[in-house]
Motif scaffolding. Structure first.
Motif, PDB file in Angstrom:
ATOM      1  N   ARG A  65       0.817  -1.221   0.000  1.00 14.50           N
ATOM      2  CA  ARG A  65       0.000   0.000   0.000  1.00 14.50           C
ATOM      3  C   ARG A  65       0.844   1.261   0.000  1.00 14.50           C
ATOM      4  O   ARG A  65       0.385   2.318  -0.420  1.00 14.50           O
ATOM      5  N   THR A  66       2.083   1.156   0.502  1.00 16.75           N
ATOM      6  CA  THR A  66       2.978   2.313   0.486  1.00 16.75           C
ATOM      7  C   THR A  66       4.359   1.870  -0.003  1.00 16.75           C
ATOM      8  O   THR A  66       4.702   0.689   0.051  1.00 16.75           O
ATOM      9  N   LYS A  92       0.182   4.186  -2.603  1.00 23.95           N
ATOM     10  CA  LYS A  92      -0.045   3.779  -3.999  1.00 23.95           C
ATOM     11  C   LYS A  92      -1.049   4.751  -4.624  1.00 23.95           C
ATOM     12  O   LYS A  92      -2.039   5.111  -4.005  1.00 23.95           O
ATOM     13  N   ASP A 146       4.482   5.442 -10.447  1.00 25.56           N
ATOM     14  CA  ASP A 146       3.796   4.589  -9.471  1.00 25.56           C
ATOM     15  C   ASP A 146       4.015   3.107  -9.793  1.00 25.56           C
ATOM     16  O   ASP A 146       4.281   2.303  -8.902  1.00 25.56           O
ATOM     17  N   LYS A 147       3.911   2.761 -11.075  1.00 24.62           N
ATOM     18  CA  LYS A 147       4.061   1.364 -11.490  1.00 24.62           C
ATOM     19  C   LYS A 147       5.428   0.817 -11.087  1.00 24.62           C
ATOM     20  O   LYS A 147       5.526  -0.290 -10.546  1.00 24.62           O
ATOM     21  N   CYS A 173       7.412   1.977  -8.740  1.00 21.80           N
ATOM     22  CA  CYS A 173       7.536   1.968  -7.279  1.00 21.80           C
ATOM     23  C   CYS A 173       6.824   0.781  -6.631  1.00 21.80           C
ATOM     24  O   CYS A 173       7.241   0.306  -5.584  1.00 21.80           O
ATOM     25  N   PHE A 174       5.759   0.303  -7.272  1.00 20.69           N
ATOM     26  CA  PHE A 174       4.989  -0.780  -6.663  1.00 20.69           C
ATOM     27  C   PHE A 174       5.170  -2.140  -7.335  1.00 20.69           C
ATOM     28  O   PHE A 174       4.662  -3.139  -6.837  1.00 20.69           O
ATOM     29  N   ARG A 231       8.699  -1.428   0.416  1.00 20.90           N
ATOM     30  CA  ARG A 231       7.239  -1.342   0.297  1.00 20.90           C
ATOM     31  C   ARG A 231       6.622  -1.895   1.574  1.00 20.90           C
ATOM     32  O   ARG A 231       7.185  -2.808   2.186  1.00 20.90           O
TER      33      ARG A 231
END
Length: 92
Positions: free
Chosen positions: A3-4, A55, A63-64, A66-67, A91
């Motif tokens: 989520r983060t 997110k 974002d993509k 990073c996650f 994460r």
């Protein structure tokens, strides 16, 4: 599902400069030092530190990575702001 995430980044205008920075990182240069030297983002003054963010808080391409991108490995990402070298720290 995370989520983060927490990340460092370096923002530059041109892909050629971003590729040059990636090469410097591969040769052992310090990410934070390069961020302070080259980044056009205000976070550059803090070594590119974006801190922890949820997110969906960043533009989609950023974002993509990073996650879903590999942790610690620098990634090259193009957004409407320019070229980013992104290093995802963790994460949660």
């Amino acid at each position: 599902m995370a989520r983060t995430a927490a990340a460092l980044h370096i923002l530059v205008k041109h892909e050629s400069q971003a590729q040059d920075i990636l090469q410097q990182l591969k040769k052992g240069a310090k990410f934070q030092a390069l961020a302070k030297k080259y980044s056009t983002c205000p976070s550059g003054k803090k070594g590119g530190d974006l801190g922890e963010f949820p997110k969906g808080a960043m533009v989609p391409a950023f974002d993509k990575v990073c996650f879903s991108g590999e942790l610690i490995t620098p990634h090259l990402v193009k957004t409407k702001f320019g070229w980013h070298i992104v290093k995802v720290l963790y994460r949660t």
